[in-house]
Design an enzyme around this catalytic site. Structure first.
Site, PDB file in Angstrom:
ATOM      1  N   ASN A  34       0.931  -1.354  -0.110  1.00  0.00           N
ATOM      2  CA  ASN A  34       0.101  -0.010  -0.144  1.00  0.00           C
ATOM      3  C   ASN A  34       0.836   1.231  -0.142  1.00  0.00           C
ATOM      4  O   ASN A  34       2.157   1.234  -0.038  1.00  0.00           O
ATOM      5  CB  ASN A  34      -0.942   0.035   1.250  1.00  0.00           C
ATOM      6  CG  ASN A  34      -0.203  -0.091   2.710  1.00  0.00           C
ATOM      7  OD1 ASN A  34       0.502   1.015   2.905  1.00  0.00           O
ATOM      8  ND2 ASN A  34      -0.182  -1.280   3.136  1.00  0.00           N
ATOM      9  N   ARG A  35       0.245   2.421  -0.155  1.00  0.00           N
ATOM     10  CA  ARG A  35       1.149   3.813  -0.307  1.00  0.00           C
ATOM     11  C   ARG A  35       1.403   4.428   0.971  1.00  0.00           C
ATOM     12  O   ARG A  35       1.975   5.472   0.747  1.00  0.00           O
ATOM     13  CB  ARG A  35       0.024   4.814  -0.987  1.00  0.00           C
ATOM     14  CG  ARG A  35      -0.277   4.309  -2.440  1.00  0.00           C
ATOM     15  CD  ARG A  35      -0.870   5.297  -3.251  1.00  0.00           C
ATOM     16  NE  ARG A  35      -1.410   4.825  -4.448  1.00  0.00           N
ATOM     17  CZ  ARG A  35      -0.858   4.528  -5.479  1.00  0.00           C
ATOM     18  NH1 ARG A  35       0.422   4.942  -5.554  1.00  0.00           N
ATOM     19  NH2 ARG A  35      -1.180   4.349  -6.574  1.00  0.00           N
TER      20      ARG A  35
END
Ligand code: CTP
Ligand code: CA
Length: 240
Positions: A34-35
């Site tokens: 994820n970011r």
């Protein structure tokens, strides 16, 4: 940034902060991720240390310098993060789950690299990861129920005075946040509105901190240290 002029209101307190984002292996070279960059979690660790806390920072896949005064433990997957957070949480006063934990992981991890073949690729089947924040709430409930019973030899209870969760919501931010606070059994929930370039990877953040049994606190757009200090203000007020 020099961290001056802060109260020493966390002196003598043991604080655990998780930060970053987990990676769930597909094969030896690929993962689902994820970011999250870890910036908000690191700001929490830095400011807690500046306010006098003894900080354990559980970092998942973060490329940032170690915060001064914190013990850093590294984890890659949700399973590893869970082990590290639960171990560090025994005897801790405060646990803050700022990490973005993958909800799902590939059901089967390939031992060798998946090769391109002539046909269509196989779908990647997913399975659920444990919810670490919910588990912390349950462990605390169990510890308080067992209070008075003789403690199992050599075991330190997970019974933090304050448990803090984070929530990234894209819509119905407050309603979803309130439901999440109740469901997870935490005391504070920091709700970010994500998307449209907000929050991920930026030095600034704006948030609403939901408080169990209290009024929400708005933190206007500013450095992630401001959100961190607002959290520690609320935490310090709830410590015995
Ligand atoms: N969290 C956790 N373990 C997981 C998933 C999330 O401990 N397996 C924690 C996060 O660190 C965060 C909080 O739970 O503090 C909320 O995460 P979020 O993704 O917003 O909530 P979910 O319950 O996973 O719900 P959803 O993603 O469906 O909104
Ligand atoms: Ca989630």
């Amino acid at each position: 940034r020099v961290l001056r002029g802060r109260p020493r209101d966390l002196a003598g307190r043991r604080v655990v902060v998780s930060a970053g984002g987990t990676r769930e292996a597909i094969d030896p070279v690929r993962f689902l991720g994820n970011r999250s960059t870890g910036l908000q979690g690191y700001a929490l660790a830095r400011t807690a240390a500046a306010r006098g806390a003894e900080v354990t920072l559980v970092a998942a896949n973060v490329a940032l310098p170690d915060p001064a005064g914190a013990t850093v433990v590294r984890a890659e997957s949700a399973a590893q993060l869970r082990e590290a957070v639960l171990a560090a949480s025994a005897g801790a006063d405060v646990v803050v789950m700022a990490a973005a934990v993958a909800d799902f992981r590939p059901a089967d991890r390939h031992d060798v690299k998946i090769k391109k073949t002539d046909g269509e690729p196989e779908p990647i089947r997913l399975t659920k990861n444990p919810d670490i924040l919910a588990e912390l709430g349950e462990l605390r409930r169990a510890a308080r129920e067992a209070a008075g019973d003789p403690a199992p030899a050599g075991r330190v209870a997970v019974d933090p005075a304050v448990i803090v969760g984070f929530a990234a919501e894209t819509h119905d931010v407050l309603a979803n946040g309130q439901a999440k606070l109740a469901r997870k059994g935490c005391d504070l929930l920091v709700v970010n509105q994500v998307g449209e370039g907000r929050a991920f990877g930026t030095p600034d953040n704006a948030a609403t901190v939901l408080v169990a049994g209290g009024e929400p606190v708005e933190v206007p757009l500013g450095p992630k240290e401001d959100v961190a200090d607002a959290v520690w203000d609320l935490v310090a007020a709830r410590l015995p």
